[in-house]
Motif scaffolding. Structure first.
Motif, PDB file in Angstrom:
ATOM      1  N   PHE A  73       0.865  -1.176   0.000  1.00 47.80           N
ATOM      2  CA  PHE A  73       0.000   0.000   0.000  1.00 47.80           C
ATOM      3  C   PHE A  73       0.903   1.226   0.000  1.00 47.80           C
ATOM      4  CE2 PHE A  73      -2.376  -3.381   1.942  1.00 47.80           C
ATOM      5  CZ  PHE A  73      -3.658  -3.234   1.443  1.00 47.80           C
ATOM      6  N   ARG A  74       0.483   2.248  -0.752  1.00 49.36           N
ATOM      7  CA  ARG A  74       1.276   3.472  -0.866  1.00 49.36           C
ATOM      8  C   ARG A  74       0.354   4.658  -0.623  1.00 49.36           C
ATOM      9  NH1 ARG A  74       4.056   3.206  -6.225  1.00 49.36           N
ATOM     10  NH2 ARG A  74       1.939   2.990  -6.956  1.00 49.36           N
ATOM     11  N   PHE A  75       0.844   5.633   0.158  1.00 47.04           N
ATOM     12  CA  PHE A  75       0.072   6.846   0.407  1.00 47.04           C
ATOM     13  C   PHE A  75       0.410   7.880  -0.655  1.00 47.04           C
ATOM     14  CE2 PHE A  75      -0.875  10.934   2.475  1.00 47.04           C
ATOM     15  CZ  PHE A  75      -2.190  10.698   2.820  1.00 47.04           C
TER      16      PHE A  75
ATOM     17  N   ARG B 138      -2.965  13.455  -3.497  1.00 47.16           N
ATOM     18  CA  ARG B 138      -4.404  13.179  -3.398  1.00 47.16           C
ATOM     19  C   ARG B 138      -4.854  12.932  -1.965  1.00 47.16           C
ATOM     20  NH1 ARG B 138      -5.406   8.976  -8.334  1.00 47.16           N
ATOM     21  NH2 ARG B 138      -5.079  10.444 -10.023  1.00 47.16           N
ATOM     22  N   LYS B 139      -3.903  12.719  -1.067  1.00 44.19           N
ATOM     23  CA  LYS B 139      -4.194  12.392   0.336  1.00 44.19           C
ATOM     24  C   LYS B 139      -5.007  11.103   0.438  1.00 44.19           C
ATOM     25  CE  LYS B 139      -2.477  16.265   2.027  1.00 44.19           C
ATOM     26  NZ  LYS B 139      -1.052  16.281   1.956  1.00 44.19           N
ATOM     27  N   LEU B 140      -4.614  10.105  -0.381  1.00 50.99           N
ATOM     28  CA  LEU B 140      -5.292   8.812  -0.408  1.00 50.99           C
ATOM     29  C   LEU B 140      -4.274   7.678  -0.384  1.00 50.99           C
ATOM     30  CD1 LEU B 140      -7.855   9.362  -3.315  1.00 50.99           C
ATOM     31  CD2 LEU B 140      -8.398   9.221  -0.898  1.00 50.99           C
ATOM     32  N   TRP B 141      -4.671   6.575   0.234  1.00 50.60           N
ATOM     33  CA  TRP B 141      -3.887   5.347   0.149  1.00 50.60           C
ATOM     34  C   TRP B 141      -4.307   4.613  -1.120  1.00 50.60           C
ATOM     35  CZ3 TRP B 141       0.064   3.528   3.081  1.00 50.60           C
ATOM     36  CH2 TRP B 141       0.298   4.152   4.309  1.00 50.60           C
ATOM     37  N   GLU B 142      -3.381   3.880  -1.700  1.00 49.76           N
ATOM     38  CA  GLU B 142      -3.699   3.023  -2.829  1.00 49.76           C
ATOM     39  C   GLU B 142      -3.079   1.657  -2.594  1.00 49.76           C
ATOM     40  OE1 GLU B 142      -2.160   4.356  -6.590  1.00 49.76           O
ATOM     41  OE2 GLU B 142      -0.130   4.534  -5.840  1.00 49.76           O
TER      42      GLU B 142
ATOM     43  N   LEU C 120      10.480   1.333  -2.018  1.00 45.42           N
ATOM     44  CA  LEU C 120      10.086   0.818  -0.706  1.00 45.42           C
ATOM     45  C   LEU C 120      11.212   0.958   0.312  1.00 45.42           C
ATOM     46  CD1 LEU C 120       8.086  -2.291  -1.895  1.00 45.42           C
ATOM     47  CD2 LEU C 120       7.185  -0.097  -1.116  1.00 45.42           C
ATOM     48  N   ARG C 121      11.483   2.203   0.683  1.00 43.86           N
ATOM     49  CA  ARG C 121      12.516   2.518   1.665  1.00 43.86           C
ATOM     50  C   ARG C 121      11.982   2.300   3.079  1.00 43.86           C
ATOM     51  NH1 ARG C 121      17.224   2.703  -0.867  1.00 43.86           N
ATOM     52  NH2 ARG C 121      16.990   3.718  -2.860  1.00 43.86           N
TER      53      ARG C 121
END
Length: 170
Positions: free
Chosen positions: A82-84, A88-92, A153-154
């Protein structure tokens, strides 16, 4: 399943509601927005507490609600991370096949982490499916093919300990 919402014209009962573990608190007169907020919170709470359903040879199915309000049934193995999205201030959700799907705007990191014990936060903007990690190299999570080329993905210092603990207990 029932939740209690205190509904009153007096805010002095808020502390009593909290002590009695009320699900929420609403002052009179009610507004559509206040009721919608409570109902959304209730629905998301139920969704995050659902027990995964699966058969012997099948991974659990997770119910995820996308930005369009559609309910998606995804297997744990379908989800890479999952990435924020800051803009857009949304998780995907980024699926194992590389496709992405925006989640509803009320989705939080805690909501995502409640979907499965296999989801581990590695950064304030990233939550990874631990089953998709091939190796941890310094501060980078390397995923299994076909996503091994993803280099975003740090691992943040704040989340490293939990990640390493979960990774070694797989």
């Amino acid at each position: 399943e029932m939740k209690v919402v205190f509904y009153t014209g007096y805010d002095k009962y808020l502390l009593d509601a909290l002590r009695r573990r009320a699900f929420d608190y609403m002052l009179k007169p009610p507004t559509k927005d206040a009721l919608a907020t409570i109902m959304t919170r209730y629905y998301e709470n139920r969704l995050s507490n659902l027990q995964p359903t699966h058969t012997r040879n099948e991974q659990p199915i997770l119910m995820i609600v996308n930005a369009l309000g559609e309910h998606m049934a995804l297997h744990l193995s379908d989800i890479a991370f999952f990435r924020f999205q800051n803009q857009r201030k949304l998780w995907e959700v980024v699926r194992a096949d590389g496709t992405c799907c925006l989640l509803r705007h009320k989705t939080t990191a805690d909501t995502i982490l409640n979907y499965s014990k296999d989801f581990v936060q590695i950064h304030k903007h990233y939550i990874v499916n631990i089953q998709m990690i091939a190796k941890i190299q310094d501060t980078l999570c390397i995923l299994r093919p076909p996503l091994e080329g993803i280099d975003e993905l740090r691992i943040s210092k704040n989340y490293r300990h939990d990640l390493m603990s979960t990774f070694y207990n797989m």
